[in-house]
Design a protein around this motif. Structure first.
Motif, PDB file in Angstrom:
ATOM      1  N   ALA A  69     -76.199 -39.594 -30.432  1.00  0.00           N
ATOM      2  CA  ALA A  69     -75.261 -39.054 -29.449  1.00  0.00           C
ATOM      3  C   ALA A  69     -74.531 -37.838 -30.013  1.00  0.00           C
ATOM      4  CB  ALA A  69     -74.257 -40.135 -29.040  1.00  0.00           C
ATOM      5  N   ALA A  70     -74.127 -37.920 -31.291  1.00  0.00           N
ATOM      6  CA  ALA A  70     -73.448 -36.790 -31.922  1.00  0.00           C
ATOM      7  C   ALA A  70     -74.377 -35.586 -32.032  1.00  0.00           C
ATOM      8  CB  ALA A  70     -72.934 -37.194 -33.305  1.00  0.00           C
ATOM      9  N   ARG A  71     -75.647 -35.844 -32.309  1.00  0.00           N
ATOM     10  CA  ARG A  71     -76.614 -34.750 -32.451  1.00  0.00           C
ATOM     11  C   ARG A  71     -76.845 -34.058 -31.107  1.00  0.00           C
ATOM     12  NH1 ARG A  71     -78.206 -30.793 -33.385  1.00  0.00           N
ATOM     13  NH2 ARG A  71     -80.158 -30.060 -34.311  1.00  0.00           N
ATOM     14  N   VAL A  72     -76.934 -34.831 -30.040  1.00  0.00           N
ATOM     15  CA  VAL A  72     -77.132 -34.228 -28.721  1.00  0.00           C
ATOM     16  C   VAL A  72     -75.898 -33.433 -28.316  1.00  0.00           C
ATOM     17  CG1 VAL A  72     -77.543 -34.702 -26.276  1.00  0.00           C
ATOM     18  CG2 VAL A  72     -78.750 -36.016 -28.021  1.00  0.00           C
ATOM     19  N   ARG A  73     -74.718 -33.963 -28.587  1.00  0.00           N
ATOM     20  CA  ARG A  73     -73.495 -33.214 -28.299  1.00  0.00           C
ATOM     21  C   ARG A  73     -73.480 -31.884 -29.052  1.00  0.00           C
ATOM     22  NH1 ARG A  73     -68.313 -34.127 -26.612  1.00  0.00           N
ATOM     23  NH2 ARG A  73     -68.088 -35.814 -25.095  1.00  0.00           N
ATOM     24  N   ALA A  74     -73.890 -31.923 -30.301  1.00  0.00           N
ATOM     25  CA  ALA A  74     -73.912 -30.697 -31.098  1.00  0.00           C
ATOM     26  C   ALA A  74     -74.944 -29.715 -30.551  1.00  0.00           C
ATOM     27  CB  ALA A  74     -74.210 -31.025 -32.557  1.00  0.00           C
ATOM     28  N   ALA A  75     -76.108 -30.209 -30.176  1.00  0.00           N
ATOM     29  CA  ALA A  75     -77.164 -29.341 -29.642  1.00  0.00           C
ATOM     30  C   ALA A  75     -76.724 -28.655 -28.357  1.00  0.00           C
ATOM     31  CB  ALA A  75     -78.431 -30.161 -29.399  1.00  0.00           C
ATOM     32  N   TRP A  76     -75.877 -29.329 -27.583  1.00  0.00           N
ATOM     33  CA  TRP A  76     -75.417 -28.768 -26.311  1.00  0.00           C
ATOM     34  C   TRP A  76     -74.018 -28.146 -26.425  1.00  0.00           C
ATOM     35  CZ3 TRP A  76     -77.112 -33.458 -22.779  1.00  0.00           C
ATOM     36  CH2 TRP A  76     -78.513 -33.434 -22.658  1.00  0.00           C
ATOM     37  N   ASN A  77     -73.515 -27.994 -27.660  1.00  0.00           N
ATOM     38  CA  ASN A  77     -72.228 -27.342 -27.918  1.00  0.00           C
ATOM     39  C   ASN A  77     -71.081 -27.977 -27.134  1.00  0.00           C
ATOM     40  OD1 ASN A  77     -73.354 -25.252 -29.650  1.00  0.00           O
ATOM     41  ND2 ASN A  77     -74.189 -24.331 -27.786  1.00  0.00           N
ATOM     42  N   LEU A  78     -71.010 -29.296 -27.172  1.00  0.00           N
ATOM     43  CA  LEU A  78     -69.987 -30.012 -26.413  1.00  0.00           C
ATOM     44  C   LEU A  78     -68.739 -30.330 -27.232  1.00  0.00           C
ATOM     45  CD1 LEU A  78     -72.281 -32.530 -24.475  1.00  0.00           C
ATOM     46  CD2 LEU A  78     -71.284 -30.398 -23.624  1.00  0.00           C
ATOM     47  N   GLY A  79     -68.811 -30.140 -28.545  1.00  0.00           N
ATOM     48  CA  GLY A  79     -67.663 -30.442 -29.380  1.00  0.00           C
ATOM     49  C   GLY A  79     -67.284 -31.903 -29.325  1.00  0.00           C
ATOM     50  N   HIS A  80     -65.967 -32.169 -29.372  1.00  0.00           N
ATOM     51  CA  HIS A  80     -65.475 -33.547 -29.321  1.00  0.00           C
ATOM     52  C   HIS A  80     -64.547 -33.751 -28.134  1.00  0.00           C
ATOM     53  CE1 HIS A  80     -67.236 -34.173 -33.242  1.00  0.00           C
ATOM     54  NE2 HIS A  80     -66.515 -33.199 -33.759  1.00  0.00           N
ATOM     55  N   THR A  81     -64.742 -32.980 -27.080  1.00  0.00           N
ATOM     56  CA  THR A  81     -63.880 -33.045 -25.911  1.00  0.00           C
ATOM     57  C   THR A  81     -64.593 -33.716 -24.739  1.00  0.00           C
ATOM     58  OG1 THR A  81     -64.610 -30.836 -25.223  1.00  0.00           O
ATOM     59  CG2 THR A  81     -62.639 -30.961 -26.614  1.00  0.00           C
ATOM     60  N   PRO A  82     -63.849 -34.108 -23.686  1.00  0.00           N
ATOM     61  CA  PRO A  82     -64.480 -34.761 -22.534  1.00  0.00           C
ATOM     62  C   PRO A  82     -65.501 -33.875 -21.845  1.00  0.00           C
ATOM     63  CG  PRO A  82     -62.103 -35.071 -22.493  1.00  0.00           C
ATOM     64  CD  PRO A  82     -62.381 -34.063 -23.563  1.00  0.00           C
ATOM     65  N   ILE A  83     -66.519 -34.496 -21.287  1.00  0.00           N
ATOM     66  CA  ILE A  83     -67.534 -33.782 -20.521  1.00  0.00           C
ATOM     67  C   ILE A  83     -67.026 -33.646 -19.090  1.00  0.00           C
ATOM     68  CG2 ILE A  83     -69.897 -33.890 -19.644  1.00  0.00           C
ATOM     69  CD1 ILE A  83     -70.533 -35.554 -22.209  1.00  0.00           C
ATOM     70  N   LYS A  84     -66.890 -32.416 -18.631  1.00  0.00           N
ATOM     71  CA  LYS A  84     -66.290 -32.171 -17.324  1.00  0.00           C
ATOM     72  C   LYS A  84     -67.100 -32.778 -16.195  1.00  0.00           C
ATOM     73  CE  LYS A  84     -64.548 -28.456 -14.360  1.00  0.00           C
ATOM     74  NZ  LYS A  84     -64.360 -26.988 -14.213  1.00  0.00           N
ATOM     75  N   ASN A  85     -68.406 -32.578 -16.206  1.00  0.00           N
ATOM     76  CA  ASN A  85     -69.254 -33.074 -15.117  1.00  0.00           C
ATOM     77  C   ASN A  85     -70.597 -33.495 -15.715  1.00  0.00           C
ATOM     78  OD1 ASN A  85     -71.231 -33.010 -12.829  1.00  0.00           O
ATOM     79  ND2 ASN A  85     -69.424 -32.370 -11.665  1.00  0.00           N
ATOM     80  N   MET A  86     -70.813 -34.799 -15.813  1.00  0.00           N
ATOM     81  CA  MET A  86     -72.032 -35.315 -16.425  1.00  0.00           C
ATOM     82  C   MET A  86     -73.272 -34.957 -15.617  1.00  0.00           C
ATOM     83  SD  MET A  86     -72.369 -36.936 -19.315  1.00  0.00           S
ATOM     84  CE  MET A  86     -73.868 -37.856 -18.948  1.00  0.00           C
ATOM     85  N   ALA A  87     -73.177 -35.056 -14.298  1.00  0.00           N
ATOM     86  CA  ALA A  87     -74.343 -34.779 -13.456  1.00  0.00           C
ATOM     87  C   ALA A  87     -74.800 -33.336 -13.619  1.00  0.00           C
ATOM     88  CB  ALA A  87     -74.022 -35.075 -11.989  1.00  0.00           C
ATOM     89  N   SER A  88     -73.867 -32.404 -13.568  1.00  0.00           N
ATOM     90  CA  SER A  88     -74.233 -30.994 -13.710  1.00  0.00           C
ATOM     91  C   SER A  88     -74.745 -30.679 -15.106  1.00  0.00           C
ATOM     92  CB  SER A  88     -73.025 -30.102 -13.389  1.00  0.00           C
ATOM     93  OG  SER A  88     -72.725 -30.151 -12.013  1.00  0.00           O
ATOM     94  N   LEU A  89     -74.158 -31.340 -16.122  1.00  0.00           N
ATOM     95  CA  LEU A  89     -74.627 -31.139 -17.497  1.00  0.00           C
ATOM     96  C   LEU A  89     -76.098 -31.507 -17.617  1.00  0.00           C
ATOM     97  CD1 LEU A  89     -74.232 -30.669 -20.563  1.00  0.00           C
ATOM     98  CD2 LEU A  89     -73.511 -33.065 -20.711  1.00  0.00           C
ATOM     99  N   LEU A  90     -76.466 -32.684 -17.108  1.00  0.00           N
ATOM    100  CA  LEU A  90     -77.851 -33.132 -17.230  1.00  0.00           C
ATOM    101  C   LEU A  90     -78.784 -32.247 -16.408  1.00  0.00           C
ATOM    102  CD1 LEU A  90     -77.734 -37.031 -17.337  1.00  0.00           C
ATOM    103  CD2 LEU A  90     -77.377 -35.346 -19.138  1.00  0.00           C
TER     104      LEU A  90
END
Length: 302
Positions: A69-90
């Protein structure tokens, strides 16, 4: 009326509770999934849509959902903050989202890969917070269990669950928020910030050993009495498909209504409408909640 299509098999799908589904229901859900694949192909044939860009992790990451999960967050430059919109992200990463028909709302979310395209089907009768967790859970399956026949094994479900919890609420981000020992009222502040359910936030605090087992049990009883085990009072707005909304708006301008699309696919119009989050292809006029654009290059394929 059309050539036979390659049906989606139950072996390729991450059903969570196949044993509780009747054979007829399984057949119906898989038929809907097969139709959604045909609709997805139609979308790709007529419009330039995002390619699938899910990270391919090595064995070290795949064996540990937390680090995955940490690796995917890093690959998508999400940092350690909340994901604004999961559906749009995917959807920006090429995942194709569809809704389950209303006749099968008791079926949980599920996912599968099909011709290099990842698919997720959602039960839209759930709260916004539970839908976000379902999206993260299915993302875990798509990344951790690609090519694996999970057979609804509890091991794989627990791995997808662990991935989802860490993806939505990373430990570093949560601990940075906390000053002292959290109280029960802090659960509601934290759950709104991270856009997860109160139950999921309580469980996350326990998983990270921030609260004790006794505290977790006590808070869960309180949440149950307040109706948070079966619903999410005061929850946020549900996320839907930004890609479908944008694409169908363009399609309508190009003369493609739901009837014409259904005729192209050789199916009935309601079957198409049931898969697209209640978006009527012939009546989309810029409605719906705002969300990050799926892609800056969604355009007609010449």
């Amino acid at each position: 009326m059309a050539d036979d299509v390659s049906a989606v098999s139950k072996e390729s799908v991450s059903f969570r509770a196949l044993s509780t589904m009747s054979a007829r229901q399984v057949h119906r859900v898989l038929a809907s999934a097969t139709l959604a694949c045909q609709l997805s192909n139609w979308m790709d044939q007529h419009y330039d849509t995002p390619d699938a860009r899910l990270p391919e992790l090595n064995e070290t990451y795949l064996e540990d959902p937390r680090t995955a999960a940490a690796r995917v967050r890093a690959a998508w430059n999400l940092g350690h903050t909340p994901i604004k919109n999961m559906a749009s992200l995917l959807e920006r990463q090429g995942v194709r989202l569809f809704s389950l028909p209303s006749t099968d709302r008791e079926v949980d979310a599920f996912s599968f890969w099909r011709e290099r395209r990842p698919f997720v089907f959602l039960n839209t009768s759930k709260s916004a917070e539970r839908l976000r967790f379902d999206l993260a859970h299915e993302l875990g399956h798509l990344i951790l269990h690609r090519g694996i026949f999970t057979k609804r094994d509890r091991k794989y479900e627990l791995e997808a669950h662990e991935f989802a919890a860490n993806f939505l609420v990373p430990e570093d981000g949560l601990r940075a928020q906390l000053k002292g020992h959290p109280t029960f009222n802090d659960v509601f502040i934290l759950k709104r910030y991270w856009k997860v359910s109160a139950v999921a936030m309580t469980q996350r605090l326990y998983e990270l050993r921030i609260i004790s087992e006794w505290t977790r049990r006590s808070w869960m009883v309180d949440l149950s009495q307040r109706g948070f085990r079966s619903a999410e009072p005061g929850g946020g707005p549900a996320e839907g498909s930004t890609l479908l909304r944008e694409l169908f708006k363009m399609a309508r301008e190009d003369g493609w209504g739901s009837r014409k699309i259904a005729q192209e696919l050789k199916v009935h119009e309601p079957e198409v409408d049931s898969l697209v989050f209640g978006l009527a292809v012939s009546a989309i006029e810029g409605g719906g909640q705002s969300a990050p654009a799926v892609t800056g290059h969604l355009r007609l394929v010449k």
